[in-house]
Design an enzyme around this catalytic site. Structure first.
Site, short mmCIF file in Angstrom:
data_model
loop_
_atom_site.label_atom_id
_atom_site.label_comp_id
_atom_site.label_asym_id
_atom_site.label_seq_id
_atom_site.Cartn_x
_atom_site.Cartn_y
_atom_site.Cartn_z
N HIS A 286 0.96 -1.33 -0.38
CA HIS A 286 -0.17 0.12 0.43
C HIS A 286 0.66 1.48 0.35
O HIS A 286 0.39 2.01 -0.49
CB HIS A 286 -0.50 0.13 1.27
CG HIS A 286 -2.00 -1.33 1.62
ND1 HIS A 286 -2.18 -2.50 1.93
CD2 HIS A 286 -3.01 -0.99 0.54
CE1 HIS A 286 -2.79 -2.90 1.64
NE2 HIS A 286 -3.43 -2.99 1.24
N HIS B 46 -1.97 -2.76 8.03
CA HIS B 46 -2.22 -2.43 6.66
C HIS B 46 -1.13 -3.08 5.67
O HIS B 46 -1.79 -3.70 4.94
CB HIS B 46 -2.32 -1.23 6.25
CG HIS B 46 -3.14 -0.17 5.39
ND1 HIS B 46 -4.20 -1.06 5.82
CD2 HIS B 46 -3.59 -0.09 4.14
CE1 HIS B 46 -4.71 -0.39 4.13
NE2 HIS B 46 -4.60 0.05 3.71
N HIS C 260 0.57 -5.87 5.07
CA HIS C 260 1.36 -7.40 5.35
C HIS C 260 2.59 -8.10 5.74
O HIS C 260 3.35 -8.62 4.80
CB HIS C 260 0.42 -8.69 4.64
CG HIS C 260 -1.00 -7.85 5.00
ND1 HIS C 260 -2.00 -9.16 4.31
CD2 HIS C 260 -1.56 -7.58 5.71
CE1 HIS C 260 -3.35 -8.20 4.86
NE2 HIS C 260 -3.70 -7.28 5.24
#
Ligand code: NAG
Ligand code: NAG
Length: 336
Positions: free
Chosen positions: A228, A254, A256
Site C-alpha cells: 500500500h 495495513h 502485511h
C-alpha cells in the site's frame, strides 16, 4: 482481576467523556483510559507489550503459528497487554456481535496464558466492511473480557501515552471509489466533521501529553515500502502533528509485513506490524536504504519493552526467531 479493574476505569472515563462531550461539543476530547503499571526495574516502572495486525482468519495463513509464538514471547517478557493495529476480522469485519468469527479468529486462537491480558484494538479498513459497531460493542467484552476496540482513544501508562487513531475515515478512496465493497460509515458521517473533531482531539491529546514516551497507533501506514505504501491523507494530515509533538513511535498495520523505517527528518520510528496472518505479497517498493532498517515480507509480530530511559523494539517471525532489534534511549530528567 487486572482486566476488570481496567474496564471499570474505562466505563467511568467513557461516562465523563460523554458528559463533557455533550456539554462542550466544541472541545472534542478523546476517551482516556488509565493503565496501572505493576513492574519495575533499575530505572523505575517497566512496561512491555506485543503488537500484531491484520490477523483474523480463523487460524489460517499461519495465524495460529504467529499466535503460538506470541504466547511464548509474551510469557518471556511478562507482557502487560497486546495492541492490535486493526483488520481484526477478514474479509469483511464482523457481521454482528453474534458472528462466530469473533471466537474462531480471536478467542480460540490467542489461547496462551500470557495473552490473557487486555487487548487494545483499532479498526482497519476491512473491519469497516462489516458491522463496525459490533466490534466496538460492550457485548464482545462480555464474550471475551480481553477485547477492547474503540475508534480513537488514549491509554495513559505513567511514562508513556498511547494515542490510538481511527485512520480508515481519512482515506478518500474508500468514499470515492469503494469498488465492490460496502463500508459501514455509521458514526463517521458527516465525514468532514468527524475528521475535524478527530484531528482536534488528537492534536490536543498530544500537545497536553507530559509523558516521556509518545506512541501513536493507527491501522494505515504513514511511511511504508510495502504494497500500500504511503497513505497520502495521513502524510498530509497526521504526520505534521506527530512531528510537532515529538512522537517517538508510529505503529501501524495495513501492509502485511514487518517493517521499520527510521525517519531521517524527525525522531519518529515508523513500525509496521501487519504480519498476523496472510503475507508474502512480494511487492516491495524502493525506500531510502539509510531509513529502511527492516522489511520482512512474511508473518510475525513485534514486542516493545520500555522504561523511563530506554525502549527496546523487537520483530519476530513465525518461528519466534528475532528478525530485527532496535533500541531508543532518553536522557534521565536532570532534576531527578
Ligand atoms: C507459513 O510460514 C512459513 C514460514 O515462514 C512459510 O514458508 C509459509 O509460506 C507460510 N504459509 C502461508 C500460508 O503463508
Ligand atoms: C464487482 O463485482 C462484479 C460482479 O461480481 C464483477 O464482475 C466486477 O469485476 C467487480 N468489480 C470490481 C472492481 O471488483
Amino acid at each position: 482481576m487486572a482486566i476488570s479493574s481496567q474496564i471499570t476505569i474505562f466505563l467511568c472515563c467513557a461516562f465523563i467523556a460523554s458528559l463533557s462531550f455533550c456539554s462542550v461539543a466544541s472541545v472534542p476530547e478523546l476517551q482516556r483510559l488509565k493503565y496501572q503499571l505493576s513492574k519495575v526495574d533499575d530505572h523505575g516502572s517497566l512496561l512491555s507489550f506485543l503488537v500484531v495486525g491484520d490477523w483474523g482468519r480463523r487460524g489460517l495463513y499461519n495465524q495460529s503459528k504467529v499466535a503460538l509464538q506470541m504466547g511464548l514471547v509474551g510469557e518471556k517478557l511478562d507482557i502487560d497487554f497486546v495492541i492490535s493495529t486493526g483488520d481484526n476480522f477478514y474479509e469483511d469485519g464482523l457481521t454482528g456481535v453474534d458472528d462466530p468469527a469473533f471466537k474462531e479468529s480471536f478467542s480460540n486462537i490467542y489461547t496462551a496464558p500470557s495473552l490473557q491480558k487486555q487487548w487494545f484494538s483499532v479498526l482497519g479498513n476491512h473491519d469497516y466492511r462489516g458491522d463496525v459497531q459490533a466490534q466496538l460493542s460492550p457485548i464482545l467484552r462480555k464474550l471475551d473480557k480481553r477485547w477492547l476496540c474503540l475508534r480513537s482513544f488514549i491509554v495513559t501508562a505513567e511514562m508513556v501515552d498511547f494515542i490510538f487513531v481511527d485512520t480508515t475515515p481519512f482515506v478518500n478512496e474508500y468514499f470515492t471509489n469503494p469498488k465492490n465493497h460496502t463500508y459501514d460509515w455509521r458514526g463517521v458521517l458527516p465525514r468532514e466533521n468527524y475528521l475535524q473533531n478527530l484531528l482536534k482531539g488528537f492534536e490536543s491529546a498530544l500537545r497536553q501529553s507530559q509523558a516521556k514516551w509518545k506512541i501513536v497507533v493507527g491501522h494505515h501506514t504513514i511511511k511504508s515500502a510495502g504494497h500500500h505504501g504511503i497513505t497520502k491523507e495521513l502524510e498530509e494530515q497526521l504526520l505534521p502533528i506527530l512531528k510537532d509533538n515529538h512522537v517517538d513511535l508510529y505503529v501501524n498495520g495495513h501492509d502485511h509485513c514487518l517493517e521499520h523505517i527510521s525517519d531521517t527528518e524527525s525522531q519518529i520510528q515508523f513500525l509496521t506490524s501487519g504480519g498476523g496472518s496472510k503475507a508474502w505479497r512480494g511487492d516491495i517498493k524502493w525506500w531510502k536504504p539509510e531509513e529502511l532498517k527492516l522489511y520482512y515480507d512474511g508473518q510475525g509480530f513485534m514486542s516493545v519493552q520500555l522504561n523511563e530511559v530506554e525502549a527496546n523494539i523487537v520483530f519476530y517471525d513465525v518461528f519466534g526467531h528475532v528478525l530485527h532489534k532496535w533500541k531508543l534511549s532518553k536522557e534521565l530528567d536532570s532534576d531527578v
